[in-house]
Design a protein around this motif. Structure first.
Motif, mmCIF file in Angstrom:
data_model
loop_
_atom_site.group_PDB
_atom_site.id
_atom_site.type_symbol
_atom_site.label_atom_id
_atom_site.label_comp_id
_atom_site.label_asym_id
_atom_site.label_seq_id
_atom_site.Cartn_x
_atom_site.Cartn_y
_atom_site.Cartn_z
ATOM 1 N N THR A 108 0.837 -1.191 0.000
ATOM 2 C CA THR A 108 0.000 0.000 0.000
ATOM 3 C C THR A 108 0.876 1.245 0.000
ATOM 4 O OG1 THR A 108 -1.843 -1.077 1.137
ATOM 5 C CG2 THR A 108 -1.718 1.321 1.280
ATOM 6 N N LEU A 109 0.644 2.120 -0.969
ATOM 7 C CA LEU A 109 1.322 3.404 -1.055
ATOM 8 C C LEU A 109 0.321 4.463 -0.613
ATOM 9 C CD1 LEU A 109 2.898 2.913 -4.595
ATOM 10 C CD2 LEU A 109 3.918 2.346 -2.388
ATOM 11 N N THR A 110 0.641 5.199 0.451
ATOM 12 C CA THR A 110 -0.356 6.088 1.029
ATOM 13 C C THR A 110 0.222 7.467 1.292
ATOM 14 O OG1 THR A 110 -1.951 6.352 2.843
ATOM 15 C CG2 THR A 110 0.165 5.338 3.399
ATOM 16 N N MET A 111 -0.633 8.463 1.217
ATOM 17 C CA MET A 111 -0.265 9.831 1.555
ATOM 18 C C MET A 111 -1.549 10.619 1.764
ATOM 19 S SD MET A 111 0.859 11.525 -2.096
ATOM 20 C CE MET A 111 1.270 13.073 -1.332
ATOM 21 N N SER A 112 -1.436 11.802 2.333
ATOM 22 C CA SER A 112 -2.580 12.686 2.482
ATOM 23 C C SER A 112 -2.181 14.067 1.989
ATOM 24 C CB SER A 112 -3.020 12.747 3.946
ATOM 25 O OG SER A 112 -1.966 13.240 4.755
ATOM 26 N N GLY A 113 -3.175 14.937 1.833
ATOM 27 C CA GLY A 113 -2.867 16.286 1.423
ATOM 28 C C GLY A 113 -3.315 16.584 0.014
ATOM 29 N N SER A 114 -2.753 17.632 -0.578
ATOM 30 C CA SER A 114 -3.237 18.154 -1.849
ATOM 31 C C SER A 114 -2.394 17.746 -3.040
ATOM 32 C CB SER A 114 -3.284 19.690 -1.778
ATOM 33 O OG SER A 114 -1.987 20.214 -1.506
ATOM 34 N N LYS A 115 -1.472 16.823 -2.864
ATOM 35 C CA LYS A 115 -0.587 16.420 -3.964
ATOM 36 C C LYS A 115 -1.233 15.337 -4.821
ATOM 37 C CE LYS A 115 3.521 17.253 -1.121
ATOM 38 N NZ LYS A 115 2.802 17.436 0.146
ATOM 39 N N LEU A 116 -0.790 15.250 -6.076
ATOM 40 C CA LEU A 116 -1.113 14.102 -6.905
ATOM 41 C C LEU A 116 -0.261 12.932 -6.434
ATOM 42 C CD1 LEU A 116 -1.022 15.747 -10.457
ATOM 43 C CD2 LEU A 116 -2.752 15.946 -8.676
ATOM 44 N N PHE A 117 -0.784 11.716 -6.588
ATOM 45 C CA PHE A 117 0.024 10.595 -6.132
ATOM 46 C C PHE A 117 1.028 10.150 -7.182
ATOM 47 C CE2 PHE A 117 1.542 6.659 -4.674
ATOM 48 C CZ PHE A 117 1.456 6.727 -3.297
ATOM 49 N N MET A 118 0.545 9.759 -8.360
ATOM 50 C CA MET A 118 1.457 9.213 -9.368
ATOM 51 C C MET A 118 1.086 9.713 -10.745
ATOM 52 S SD MET A 118 2.233 5.208 -10.420
ATOM 53 C CE MET A 118 2.695 4.759 -8.746
ATOM 54 N N THR A 119 2.083 10.111 -11.504
ATOM 55 C CA THR A 119 1.885 10.418 -12.913
ATOM 56 C C THR A 119 2.832 9.562 -13.750
ATOM 57 O OG1 THR A 119 3.486 12.249 -12.854
ATOM 58 C CG2 THR A 119 1.169 12.802 -12.502
ATOM 59 N N ILE A 120 2.338 9.135 -14.911
ATOM 60 C CA ILE A 120 3.159 8.428 -15.890
ATOM 61 C C ILE A 120 3.114 9.255 -17.172
ATOM 62 C CG2 ILE A 120 3.468 6.332 -17.243
ATOM 63 C CD1 ILE A 120 4.030 5.924 -14.296
ATOM 64 N N THR A 121 4.293 9.648 -17.641
ATOM 65 C CA THR A 121 4.390 10.455 -18.861
ATOM 66 C C THR A 121 5.208 9.741 -19.934
ATOM 67 O OG1 THR A 121 6.302 11.653 -17.969
ATOM 68 C CG2 THR A 121 4.129 12.613 -17.587
ATOM 69 N N GLY A 122 5.478 8.464 -19.734
ATOM 70 C CA GLY A 122 6.204 7.660 -20.712
ATOM 71 C C GLY A 122 5.318 6.563 -21.277
ATOM 72 N N ASP A 123 5.729 5.978 -22.372
ATOM 73 C CA ASP A 123 4.998 4.890 -23.016
ATOM 74 C C ASP A 123 5.448 3.532 -22.468
ATOM 75 O OD1 ASP A 123 3.889 6.871 -24.573
ATOM 76 O OD2 ASP A 123 5.172 6.461 -26.318
ATOM 77 N N TYR A 124 4.559 2.539 -22.627
ATOM 78 C CA TYR A 124 4.854 1.144 -22.304
ATOM 79 C C TYR A 124 5.297 0.966 -20.846
ATOM 80 C CZ TYR A 124 4.456 0.066 -27.268
ATOM 81 O OH TYR A 124 3.977 -0.105 -28.554
ATOM 82 N N TRP A 125 4.458 1.435 -19.929
ATOM 83 C CA TRP A 125 4.622 1.135 -18.509
ATOM 84 C C TRP A 125 3.548 0.137 -18.093
ATOM 85 C CZ3 TRP A 125 7.614 3.183 -14.285
ATOM 86 C CH2 TRP A 125 8.638 4.057 -14.682
ATOM 87 N N ILE A 126 3.916 -0.781 -17.195
ATOM 88 C CA ILE A 126 2.958 -1.702 -16.582
ATOM 89 C C ILE A 126 2.967 -1.444 -15.083
ATOM 90 C CG2 ILE A 126 2.350 -4.107 -16.152
ATOM 91 C CD1 ILE A 126 3.674 -4.851 -18.787
ATOM 92 N N LEU A 127 1.817 -1.038 -14.543
ATOM 93 C CA LEU A 127 1.652 -0.843 -13.104
ATOM 94 C C LEU A 127 0.714 -1.926 -12.608
ATOM 95 C CD1 LEU A 127 0.882 3.015 -13.139
ATOM 96 C CD2 LEU A 127 3.120 1.895 -13.215
ATOM 97 N N LYS A 128 1.145 -2.697 -11.613
ATOM 98 C CA LYS A 128 0.291 -3.812 -11.197
ATOM 99 C C LYS A 128 0.535 -4.193 -9.740
ATOM 100 C CE LYS A 128 1.256 -7.930 -12.744
ATOM 101 N NZ LYS A 128 1.533 -9.089 -13.637
ATOM 102 N N ASP A 129 -0.508 -4.739 -9.133
ATOM 103 C CA ASP A 129 -0.440 -5.429 -7.837
ATOM 104 C C ASP A 129 -0.028 -4.523 -6.679
ATOM 105 O OD1 ASP A 129 -1.064 -7.719 -9.269
ATOM 106 O OD2 ASP A 129 1.006 -8.399 -9.414
ATOM 107 N N PHE A 130 -0.622 -3.334 -6.583
ATOM 108 C CA PHE A 130 -0.420 -2.527 -5.379
ATOM 109 C C PHE A 130 -1.638 -1.637 -5.145
ATOM 110 C CE2 PHE A 130 1.882 -0.342 -8.846
ATOM 111 C CZ PHE A 130 1.326 0.929 -8.813
ATOM 112 N N ASN A 131 -1.714 -1.072 -3.931
ATOM 113 C CA ASN A 131 -2.801 -0.177 -3.542
ATOM 114 C C ASN A 131 -2.301 1.258 -3.492
ATOM 115 O OD1 ASN A 131 -4.359 -2.487 -3.073
ATOM 116 N ND2 ASN A 131 -3.815 -2.546 -0.908
ATOM 117 N N ILE A 132 -3.175 2.185 -3.860
ATOM 118 C CA ILE A 132 -2.905 3.607 -3.673
ATOM 119 C C ILE A 132 -4.003 4.170 -2.786
ATOM 120 C CG2 ILE A 132 -2.934 5.861 -4.809
ATOM 121 C CD1 ILE A 132 -1.399 4.699 -7.078
ATOM 122 N N HIS A 133 -3.595 4.822 -1.714
ATOM 123 C CA HIS A 133 -4.532 5.311 -0.705
ATOM 124 C C HIS A 133 -4.214 6.768 -0.391
ATOM 125 C CE1 HIS A 133 -5.438 6.162 3.582
ATOM 126 N NE2 HIS A 133 -6.567 5.521 3.324
ATOM 127 N N GLY A 134 -5.232 7.624 -0.418
ATOM 128 C CA GLY A 134 -5.036 9.018 -0.073
ATOM 129 C C GLY A 134 -4.599 9.838 -1.271
#
Length: 449
Positions: A108-134
């Motif tokens: 689990t990747l967690t945070m609070s506040g006014s920030k964005l959590f994750m951005t992807i600006t590249g091609d051919y990424w695979i994101l898998k098997d995790f939680n994003i909270h906050g």
């Protein structure tokens, strides 16, 4: 597909100079190493993403990761994590969580506040098997193509959970669980957001095309629409998903499971559950918002199940604005079983049959010799024991039941005096029943519960 990995590891021991050289040479000449590039620190994950190369696999160790710090992404956004390098077709960049062998939990990747959590600006990424909270927003893809988001859980997000934005095309969102969004701003708390509102087309490119959302669970407490498909997008596919309207807010016109404003979208084999919502006013809203064929043109909604509890006056689909063209809606199942498919304003804009351009080949139906598919109803649907074919007027009709893998598991013959099929022995899940008479076929979906 087997991917060649460029291994990224943290130094865990001290070596002499000659030993380091030997290790480096060994890594360079070995194509498939079994070493694990596993990270247990948020800063290490961040650095690995920043320095990733095609074929790299970045593994997040089991656990919970909390951080209030952030970095700037390629577009100047302040984020927790970002990936801007391009992978390629044969060597994508993989960021995945390691499943805890004791609990089966994902990291689990967690945070609070006014920030964005994750951005992807590249091609051919695979994101898998995790939680994003906050965080303010969950995952945003900007100018990111051919990416895959698989088996992610994104929840307790201030605004939208997943956003494919600004030229992000040919992406897949699969087996994801999105819930509890719009906590700080319910009017823009979409579960999955494809494209950009017309007011921002000068800032973000609107053409987010050929994206697929498959087998995801969206809701409860997704406070805006489960999926918002914006004007300017084309060829969005939404299939095999389950929606839960509990907690939808009604703010900013959020009162339907899906808001469809793009073109050439195909929405099929989904299940929509009202689950007690008092603000749900429509199953799917559709409209045309900009000129041309990238909004309100050639959209298809078929083979879905809408469970509206005991409320009969909610339309299956509703036109919200603009003169949409070639809107096709057919073979959907309602509960309760009523004829309230469209409101009076929508009827004249809807074609209730399969078009030749549909993503799934239309059945070769001869209306003169076999029932019109619109006149046949499966009841009850979902069912626990018996499935009745209402409206059957022909004898000696062959039926075949297929599971979601396309495997034929039941066959038989139906007569007009015996239209009930015992399905009590089937496992709970989604099935397709095909009816055949001569050269004509009809296929419909049902759920066993």
């Amino acid at each position: 597909m087997n991917y060649q990995s460029n291994i990224i590891t943290k130094n865990r021991a001290t070596h002499t100079g000659s030993e380091v050289v030997k290790l480096l040479l060994f890594a360079l000449i070995t194509l498939n190493l079994n070493a694990q590039n596993t990270y247990s620190d948020i800063n290490d994950i961040r650095n690995a993403m920043a320095n990733a190369k095609p074929g790299d696999e970045i593994i997040i160790a089991p656990g919970t990761y909390t951080s209030q710090s952030g970095i700037k992404d390629a577009n100047g956004n302040f984020v927790q994590l970002t990936g801007g390098t391009n992978g390629d077709k044969d060597n994508p960049i993989i960021l995945r969580g390691a499943i805890d062998p004791q609990t089966g939990d994902k990291p689990t990747l967690t945070m609070s506040g006014s920030k964005l959590f994750m951005t992807i600006t590249g091609d051919y990424w695979i994101l898998k098997d995790f939680n994003i909270h906050g965080a303010k927003k969950g995952i945003i893809l900007d100018d990111a193509n051919h990416c895959q988001l698989i088996n992610l859980e994104v929840h307790d997000i201030g605004e939208e959970a997943i956003h494919l934005r600004s030229n992000s095309s040919h992406n897949l969102i699969q087996n994801c669980n999105v819930h509890d969004t719009g906590i700080t701003n319910s009017g823009i708390g979409e579960g999955i957001y494809i494209g950009t509102d017309r007011k921002n087309h000068n800032k973000y490119a609107p053409n987010c095309d050929n994206n697929t959302i498959d087998n995801c669970h969206i809701g409860p407490f997704v406070r805006a629409e489960g999926i918002d498909i914006k004007e300017g997008t084309q060829n969005t596919i939404v299939r095999n998903c389950t929606f839960d309207a509990k907690g939808i807010s009604g703010q900013n016109s959020a009162d339907a499971f899906i808001d469809l404003k793009g073109s050439m979208a195909f929405i099929y084999n989904n299940t929509f559950n009202r689950n007690g919502s008092t603000v749900l006013s429509s199953g799917i809203d559709f409209q045309k918002r900009i000129e041309g064929n990238t909004s309100g043109y050639r959209n298809a909604i078929f083979n879905n199940t809408f469970n509206f509890d005991n409320v009969s006056n909610i339309p299956t689909a509703r036109k919200k604005g603009g003169d949409v063209t070639e809107m096709h809606i057919w073979d959907n199942t309602r509960g309760p079983d009523t004829d309230n498919n469209f409101d009076n304003n929508s009827n004249k804009f809807v074609n209730q049959f399969c078009p030749s351009w549909n993503i799934v080949k239309c059945s070769t139906l001869s209306v003169n010799t076999f029932e019109n598919s619109l006149s046949l109803t499966l009841y009850p649907n979902p069912t626990t024991a018996k499935l009745k074919i209402i409206g059957l007027k022909q004898n000696e009709v062959k039926f075949t039941i297929y599971n979601i893998l396309g495997q034929a598991i039941r066959k038989g013959i139906l007569q007009t005096n015996n239209v009930a099929i015992n399905v009590s022995e089937l496992q709970n899940g989604l099935y397709i029943i095909t009816l055949e008479k001569g050269n004509d076929t009809i296929s419909k979906k049902f759920h066993k519960i």
